[in-house]
Write an enzyme that holds these catalytic residues in place. Structure first.
Site, PDB file in Angstrom:
ATOM      1  N   ASP A 191       0.505  -1.140   0.341  1.00  0.00           N
ATOM      2  CA  ASP A 191       0.128  -0.844   0.260  1.00  0.00           C
ATOM      3  C   ASP A 191       0.766   1.229  -0.151  1.00  0.00           C
ATOM      4  O   ASP A 191       0.021   2.355   0.338  1.00  0.00           O
ATOM      5  CB  ASP A 191      -0.695  -0.278   1.255  1.00  0.00           C
ATOM      6  N   CYS A 224     -22.468 -10.056  -4.469  1.00  0.00           N
ATOM      7  CA  CYS A 224     -23.110  -8.394  -4.104  1.00  0.00           C
ATOM      8  C   CYS A 224     -24.040  -8.613  -4.408  1.00  0.00           C
ATOM      9  O   CYS A 224     -25.565  -8.389  -3.932  1.00  0.00           O
ATOM     10  CB  CYS A 224     -22.548  -6.999  -4.408  1.00  0.00           C
ATOM     11  N   CYS A 267     -27.613  -6.165  -3.744  1.00  0.00           N
ATOM     12  CA  CYS A 267     -27.806  -5.630  -2.201  1.00  0.00           C
ATOM     13  C   CYS A 267     -27.079  -4.221  -2.491  1.00  0.00           C
ATOM     14  O   CYS A 267     -25.722  -4.181  -3.645  1.00  0.00           O
ATOM     15  CB  CYS A 267     -26.248  -6.281  -1.034  1.00  0.00           C
ATOM     16  N   CYS A 298     -24.707  -0.619   1.186  1.00  0.00           N
ATOM     17  CA  CYS A 298     -23.165   0.158   1.540  1.00  0.00           C
ATOM     18  C   CYS A 298     -23.881   1.652   0.880  1.00  0.00           C
ATOM     19  O   CYS A 298     -23.370   2.353   1.512  1.00  0.00           O
ATOM     20  CB  CYS A 298     -21.799  -0.452   0.956  1.00  0.00           C
ATOM     21  N   CYS A 352     -13.068   5.378   7.933  1.00  0.00           N
ATOM     22  CA  CYS A 352     -14.810   5.427   7.990  1.00  0.00           C
ATOM     23  C   CYS A 352     -14.909   4.033   7.688  1.00  0.00           C
ATOM     24  O   CYS A 352     -14.735   3.308   6.794  1.00  0.00           O
ATOM     25  CB  CYS A 352     -15.554   6.407   6.909  1.00  0.00           C
TER      26      CYS A 352
END
Length: 315
Positions: free
Chosen positions: A129, A184, A187, A190, A238
């Site tokens: 990262d 997914c 749905c 999110c 978050c």
């Protein structure tokens, strides 16, 4: 029966602290390149200007490491077993313990040294990262999961609370098969739950609207007034889109000592955060991801949350 090289690699990955390991052939990521270019052109990276640099390296591993033949991707669970005692100033779960860059880099280097002992004089470069590598794309190509509507990699057995690291090598390996579909379905939890409406259709996340962007990446002294009342008490990062994801019901607490929560993260009261001095911040969080925002950034975020209107933001 003699174990295959791929089997040996995955065994070693587990031995050196990684939960899952997958393998992909090193090749240009043409589809990802087109999506990334469009995302940048639309300004969805905000002030994360580093995203504009080294575009060709991001989408072609052979330019990061000439002679690359395979990309080995590993996942490391960071889901904590404990939660913060106060919800007034919330911190993303990935930042509860020590900086993951240091921990995973050490483990990845040890993993690669073990591969060299096993397979001889091979070349490779590890990335955690902090370099132009599209980790989630490689994880998906390696069969480790699919990209969810919130842009996170989701593992079918364990959810999305994982760090992703990659090892690009000139070792010729049999690649794993990507998942045939994503799971997914219809749905939209999110998307519906995102406090700032940063999650858009077609698995596009507007980084310039994300709470993590404002609380970590944004270096300006002021957060835009248009965001007042939208942060749901998130002070650093978050987790909303992950917390509501049904696949994270499978998340299990990690077993990495280095990710053990810093006591202050769990136990600080609102008053403790408000009265935190710069000297104390540097001492308590010297090994924490929070140092990325620096003391000034944490103070800014706290003051922003305190100045937010009492009425919750409604979409």
């Amino acid at each position: 029966m003699i174990p295959s090289r791929e089997h040996i690699i995955k065994q070693l990955a587990h031995q050196f602290g990684f939960n899952y390991c997958g393998i992909a052939a090193a090749m240009p990521l043409d589809d990802d390149a087109r999506r990334l270019e469009q995302w940048l052109q639309q300004g969805m990276h905000g002030q994360m200007y580093y995203m504009e640099k080294h575009f060709d390296l991001r989408v072609n591993p052979t330019k990061l490491m000439p002679g690359a033949r395979s990309v080995i991707t590993v996942l490391k669970n960071y889901y904590p077993g404990h939660k913060q005692k106060t919800s007034d100033f919330k911190i993303s779960k990935y930042a509860y313990g020590k900086d993951y860059h240091d921990i995973i880099r050490t483990e990845l280097n040890a993993f690669f040294e073990a591969l060299k002992k096993q397979f001889g004089n091979i070349n490779g470069r590890g990335f955690v990262d902090s370099a132009p590598v599209l980790e989630r794309s490689w994880a998906q190509r390696s069969g480790l999961g699919w990209i969810g509507k919130n842009g996170n990699l989701i593992h079918k057995q364990s959810g999305s609370f994982f760090f992703i690291a990659t090892l690009i090598t000139d070792l010729e390996l049999e690649p794993d098969a990507p998942l045939a579909k994503d799971f997914c379905g219809s749905c939209t939890r999110c998307i519906d739950a995102c406090p700032t409406q940063a999650i858009m259709p077609n698995k596009v996340v507007d980084g310039s609207k994300c709470i993590s962007y404002f609380t970590i990446e944004l270096k300006e002294l002021l957060i835009p007034d248009s965001m007042q009342g939208r942060f749901d008490n998130w002070m650093f990062g978050c987790d909303t889109c992950q917390d509501v994801c049904p696949w994270n019901r499978f998340a299990q607490p990690h077993q990495e000592p280095g990710f053990a929560p810093i006591p202050a993260i769990l136990n600080f009261s609102s008053k403790d955060w408000e009265e935190l001095t710069e000297e104390s911040f540097k001492q308590i969080f010297r090994h924490s991801p929070l140092k990325r925002s620096k003391y000034a950034g944490i103070r800014r975020n706290i003051q922003f949350l305190q100045s937010a209107p009492d009425e919750p933001f409604e979409k």
